[in-house]
Design a protein around this motif. Structure first.
Motif, PDB file in Angstrom:
ATOM      1  N   LEU A  46      35.866  36.778  33.228  1.00 28.83           N
ATOM      2  CA  LEU A  46      36.411  37.613  32.214  1.00 28.83           C
ATOM      3  C   LEU A  46      36.331  38.971  32.454  1.00 28.83           C
ATOM      4  CD1 LEU A  46      35.009  35.646  29.149  1.00 28.83           C
ATOM      5  CD2 LEU A  46      37.303  36.285  29.157  1.00 28.83           C
ATOM      6  N   VAL A  47      35.364  39.322  33.164  1.00 25.27           N
ATOM      7  CA  VAL A  47      35.218  40.618  33.356  1.00 25.27           C
ATOM      8  C   VAL A  47      36.109  41.388  34.343  1.00 25.27           C
ATOM      9  CG1 VAL A  47      33.834  42.478  34.905  1.00 25.27           C
ATOM     10  CG2 VAL A  47      32.516  40.809  33.234  1.00 25.27           C
ATOM     11  N   GLU A  48      36.551  40.048  35.166  1.00 26.77           N
ATOM     12  CA  GLU A  48      37.787  40.660  36.322  1.00 26.77           C
ATOM     13  C   GLU A  48      39.029  40.773  35.557  1.00 26.77           C
ATOM     14  OE1 GLU A  48      40.072  38.107  39.739  1.00 26.77           O
ATOM     15  OE2 GLU A  48      37.861  38.362  39.957  1.00 26.77           O
ATOM     16  N   ALA A  49      38.998  39.514  34.535  1.00 33.40           N
ATOM     17  CA  ALA A  49      40.367  39.801  33.796  1.00 33.40           C
ATOM     18  C   ALA A  49      40.565  41.060  33.082  1.00 33.40           C
ATOM     19  CB  ALA A  49      40.557  38.504  32.756  1.00 33.40           C
ATOM     20  N   VAL A  50      39.406  41.586  32.300  1.00 31.87           N
ATOM     21  CA  VAL A  50      39.447  42.855  31.558  1.00 31.87           C
ATOM     22  C   VAL A  50      39.829  43.938  32.371  1.00 31.87           C
ATOM     23  CG1 VAL A  50      37.963  44.138  30.284  1.00 31.87           C
ATOM     24  CG2 VAL A  50      37.912  41.928  29.829  1.00 31.87           C
ATOM     25  N   GLU A  51      38.967  44.086  33.582  1.00 34.33           N
ATOM     26  CA  GLU A  51      39.283  45.090  34.382  1.00 34.33           C
ATOM     27  C   GLU A  51      40.639  45.194  35.026  1.00 34.33           C
ATOM     28  OE1 GLU A  51      36.267  44.556  37.328  1.00 34.33           O
ATOM     29  OE2 GLU A  51      34.903  45.321  36.370  1.00 34.33           O
ATOM     30  N   ALA A  52      41.159  44.098  35.493  1.00 31.16           N
ATOM     31  CA  ALA A  52      42.701  44.010  35.678  1.00 31.16           C
ATOM     32  C   ALA A  52      43.759  44.577  34.621  1.00 31.16           C
ATOM     33  CB  ALA A  52      43.271  42.650  36.081  1.00 31.16           C
ATOM     34  N   THR A  53      43.201  44.256  33.333  1.00 34.97           N
ATOM     35  CA  THR A  53      44.357  44.568  32.292  1.00 34.97           C
ATOM     36  C   THR A  53      44.088  46.173  32.021  1.00 34.97           C
ATOM     37  OG1 THR A  53      43.972  42.419  31.267  1.00 34.97           O
ATOM     38  CG2 THR A  53      44.769  44.017  29.797  1.00 34.97           C
ATOM     39  N   ASP A  54      42.586  46.623  32.143  1.00 34.67           N
ATOM     40  CA  ASP A  54      42.521  47.772  31.830  1.00 34.67           C
ATOM     41  C   ASP A  54      43.060  48.822  33.034  1.00 34.67           C
ATOM     42  OD1 ASP A  54      41.096  47.356  29.484  1.00 34.67           O
ATOM     43  OD2 ASP A  54      39.048  47.408  30.695  1.00 34.67           O
ATOM     44  N   LYS A  55      43.341  48.290  34.301  1.00 34.08           N
ATOM     45  CA  LYS A  55      43.884  49.287  35.381  1.00 34.08           C
ATOM     46  C   LYS A  55      45.229  49.458  34.960  1.00 34.08           C
ATOM     47  CE  LYS A  55      41.027  47.739  39.050  1.00 34.08           C
ATOM     48  NZ  LYS A  55      40.962  46.789  40.338  1.00 34.08           N
ATOM     49  N   ASP A  56      46.134  48.637  34.201  1.00 37.56           N
ATOM     50  CA  ASP A  56      47.579  48.896  34.115  1.00 37.56           C
ATOM     51  C   ASP A  56      47.734  48.317  32.553  1.00 37.56           C
ATOM     52  OD1 ASP A  56      50.153  49.366  33.961  1.00 37.56           O
ATOM     53  OD2 ASP A  56      50.791  48.234  35.672  1.00 37.56           O
ATOM     54  N   PRO A  57      47.260  48.685  31.590  1.00 41.34           N
ATOM     55  CA  PRO A  57      47.417  48.054  30.275  1.00 41.34           C
ATOM     56  C   PRO A  57      48.874  48.151  29.820  1.00 41.34           C
ATOM     57  CG  PRO A  57      46.635  50.543  29.935  1.00 41.34           C
ATOM     58  CD  PRO A  57      46.697  49.955  31.462  1.00 41.34           C
ATOM     59  N   ALA A  58      49.699  48.819  30.172  1.00 41.29           N
ATOM     60  CA  ALA A  58      51.128  48.685  29.854  1.00 41.29           C
ATOM     61  C   ALA A  58      51.824  47.514  30.525  1.00 41.29           C
ATOM     62  CB  ALA A  58      51.958  49.889  30.453  1.00 41.29           C
ATOM     63  N   ALA A  59      51.423  47.058  31.582  1.00 37.64           N
ATOM     64  CA  ALA A  59      52.007  45.952  32.564  1.00 37.64           C
ATOM     65  C   ALA A  59      50.774  45.151  33.015  1.00 37.64           C
ATOM     66  CB  ALA A  59      53.054  46.322  33.271  1.00 37.64           C
ATOM     67  N   PRO A  60      49.999  44.331  32.090  1.00 31.28           N
ATOM     68  CA  PRO A  60      48.933  43.573  32.581  1.00 31.28           C
ATOM     69  C   PRO A  60      49.640  42.559  33.792  1.00 31.28           C
ATOM     70  CG  PRO A  60      49.510  42.787  30.442  1.00 31.28           C
ATOM     71  CD  PRO A  60      50.216  44.167  30.664  1.00 31.28           C
ATOM     72  N   PRO A  61      48.892  42.182  34.681  1.00 28.23           N
ATOM     73  CA  PRO A  61      49.264  41.334  35.830  1.00 28.23           C
ATOM     74  C   PRO A  61      49.652  39.950  35.265  1.00 28.23           C
ATOM     75  CG  PRO A  61      46.748  41.824  35.964  1.00 28.23           C
ATOM     76  CD  PRO A  61      47.424  42.552  35.129  1.00 28.23           C
ATOM     77  N   GLU A  62      48.905  39.651  34.165  1.00 24.03           N
ATOM     78  CA  GLU A  62      49.254  38.332  33.716  1.00 24.03           C
ATOM     79  C   GLU A  62      48.970  38.009  32.201  1.00 24.03           C
ATOM     80  OE1 GLU A  62      48.643  33.441  35.006  1.00 24.03           O
ATOM     81  OE2 GLU A  62      47.229  35.083  35.730  1.00 24.03           O
ATOM     82  N   GLU A  63      49.581  37.676  31.267  1.00 24.59           N
ATOM     83  CA  GLU A  63      49.611  37.577  29.843  1.00 24.59           C
ATOM     84  C   GLU A  63      48.100  37.022  29.500  1.00 24.59           C
ATOM     85  OE1 GLU A  63      50.531  38.389  26.161  1.00 24.59           O
ATOM     86  OE2 GLU A  63      51.575  39.144  27.771  1.00 24.59           O
ATOM     87  N   ARG A  71      42.532  29.949  36.008  1.00 26.83           N
ATOM     88  CA  ARG A  71      43.193  30.219  37.368  1.00 26.83           C
ATOM     89  C   ARG A  71      42.135  31.108  38.108  1.00 26.83           C
ATOM     90  NH1 ARG A  71      48.466  29.424  34.854  1.00 26.83           N
ATOM     91  NH2 ARG A  71      48.420  31.560  34.131  1.00 26.83           N
ATOM     92  N   ILE A  72      41.757  32.095  37.388  1.00 24.56           N
ATOM     93  CA  ILE A  72      40.791  33.017  37.914  1.00 24.56           C
ATOM     94  C   ILE A  72      39.386  32.087  38.420  1.00 24.56           C
ATOM     95  CG2 ILE A  72      39.212  35.314  37.685  1.00 24.56           C
ATOM     96  CD1 ILE A  72      41.330  36.065  35.788  1.00 24.56           C
ATOM     97  N   TYR A  73      39.021  31.239  37.167  1.00 19.70           N
ATOM     98  CA  TYR A  73      37.767  30.568  37.312  1.00 19.70           C
ATOM     99  C   TYR A  73      38.063  29.776  38.750  1.00 19.70           C
ATOM    100  CZ  TYR A  73      34.002  27.519  35.835  1.00 19.70           C
ATOM    101  OH  TYR A  73      32.850  26.725  35.687  1.00 19.70           O
ATOM    102  N   ASN A  74      39.045  29.105  38.690  1.00 15.21           N
ATOM    103  CA  ASN A  74      39.356  27.970  40.059  1.00 15.21           C
ATOM    104  C   ASN A  74      39.296  28.820  41.333  1.00 15.21           C
ATOM    105  OD1 ASN A  74      39.304  25.892  38.067  1.00 15.21           O
ATOM    106  ND2 ASN A  74      41.766  25.882  38.063  1.00 15.21           N
ATOM    107  N   ARG A  75      39.786  30.015  41.256  1.00 14.92           N
ATOM    108  CA  ARG A  75      39.882  30.740  42.411  1.00 14.92           C
ATOM    109  C   ARG A  75      38.478  31.065  42.894  1.00 14.92           C
ATOM    110  NH1 ARG A  75      39.439  36.106  42.950  1.00 14.92           N
ATOM    111  NH2 ARG A  75      40.414  36.263  40.938  1.00 14.92           N
ATOM    112  N   LYS A  76      37.760  31.664  42.092  1.00 13.30           N
ATOM    113  CA  LYS A  76      36.504  31.944  42.295  1.00 13.30           C
ATOM    114  C   LYS A  76      35.577  30.739  42.760  1.00 13.30           C
ATOM    115  CE  LYS A  76      35.852  36.276  39.537  1.00 13.30           C
ATOM    116  NZ  LYS A  76      35.525  37.054  40.824  1.00 13.30           N
ATOM    117  N   THR A  77      35.659  29.536  41.998  1.00 13.20           N
ATOM    118  CA  THR A  77      34.954  28.540  42.592  1.00 13.20           C
ATOM    119  C   THR A  77      35.503  28.120  44.059  1.00 13.20           C
ATOM    120  OG1 THR A  77      35.027  27.667  40.308  1.00 13.20           O
ATOM    121  CG2 THR A  77      34.671  26.042  42.047  1.00 13.20           C
ATOM    122  N   LYS A  78      36.500  28.101  44.389  1.00 11.36           N
ATOM    123  CA  LYS A  78      37.008  27.947  45.588  1.00 11.36           C
ATOM    124  C   LYS A  78      36.373  29.046  46.652  1.00 11.36           C
ATOM    125  CE  LYS A  78      41.128  26.064  48.064  1.00 11.36           C
ATOM    126  NZ  LYS A  78      42.352  25.852  48.134  1.00 11.36           N
TER     127      LYS A  78
END
Length: 280
Positions: A46-63, A71-78
């Motif tokens: 969640l921290v990563e997702a929030v930071e990613a959205t804050d970096k470019d709030p006009a065009a977040p990398p993913e809705e 998807r973030i959770y599974n990547r971090k697990t891997k």
């Protein structure tokens, strides 16, 4: 309705992620849905997702969505799982090297037995001054060996005095205990890390302390299922140590990526309750 502190933190982050205050009818199903996840890892996602959205709030990398979080959770697990072979390789190589070095120094494969004898006679480990006629590196070395003996003897059915193989003895030691054993016998083992001009950079005692601390911290995070940080620094620490043992971590990683293994069989049938997705 009150929630545990860790869930309250997740709720706060969910509000930042979805950019709105969630009502009970919205967040309770989400908490139920996500309760099966590792709470600390989920919080990190969640921290990563929030930071990613804050970096470019006009065009977040993913809705923002539960699927995006997973998807973030599974990547971090891997990513966490991918670190285990590196740590295993480094820890195993260090055990093997120290076992050989202790044999070389003291001329016996049961070099810890004088400490077992001291323990049985009521003496202190620091009272041992020589092993097989060879002076010990010092009292800190003696205490390091003593701690390994005590941890072995504390296990059911284990007795350090009955172990006949140096590698088996050190296999009972934690990575932290191996680290201290190497640190406190540095003058005797430093030849292993002397390096070669133009090929292998030398590792001095402080390097050894710093590199093994980096590995120890990562190891503790992984073994306690905590989200990892400084992944690259740990990889570089493993690389530097293994290079002195003629073990190339990049080649090892490539070989693992090419390896084929039999995946485990899963006997529990997949049902709709395993795939709950709650829209927000």
């Amino acid at each position: 309705m009150s929630t545990p502190n860790h869930q309250a933190t997740i709720l706060e982050l969910l509000g930042k992620y979805f950019k709105k205050t969630l009502q009970p009818h919205q967040y309770q199903p989400i908490l139920t849905d996500l309760r099966r996840c590792h709470p600390e890892l989920l919080r990190d996602c969640l921290v990563e997702a929030v930071e990613a959205t804050d970096k470019d709030p006009a065009a977040p990398p993913e809705e923002p969505s539960r699927a995006a979080l997973m998807r973030i959770y599974n990547r971090k697990t891997k990513e966490m799982a991918a670190m285990f072979p590196f740590l295993m390789a480094t820890e195993g190589a260090l055990r093997g090297q120290l076992a050989c070095e202790m044999y070389r120094i003291f001329g016996t494969d049961q070099w810890w037995l004088p400490y077992c004898a001291a323990l049985n006679s009521g003496k202190e480990f620091k009272d041992v001054t020589a092993i097989n006629g060879v002076p010990v590196p010092g009292s800190k070395f003696s205490n390091s060996v003593g701690k390994i003996i005590m941890s072995i003897n504390a296990k059911d059915g284990k007795n350090a005095a009955t172990i006949t193989c140096g590698l088996e003895f050190l296999s009972e030691a934690t990575f932290g205990q191996l680290r201290y054993l190497g640190e406190h016998s540095w003058a005797q083992i430093m030849q292993v890390f002397r390096g070669k001009k133009g090929d292998i950079p030398q590792i001095v005692k402080q390097d050894f302390i710093n590199l093994t601390k980096e590995i120890l911290d990562m190891r503790n995070d992984l073994y306690h299922h905590r989200p990892i940080s400084n992944q690259q620094k740990c990889v570089e620490a493993c690389e530097r140590l293994l290079d002195h043992f003629d073990h190339h971590l990049g080649a090892f990683d490539h070989a693992i990526s090419q390896a084929v293994y039999v995946r485990p069989e899963f006997k529990v049938d997949r049902k709709p309750r395993h795939d709950i997705i709650v829209a927000v």
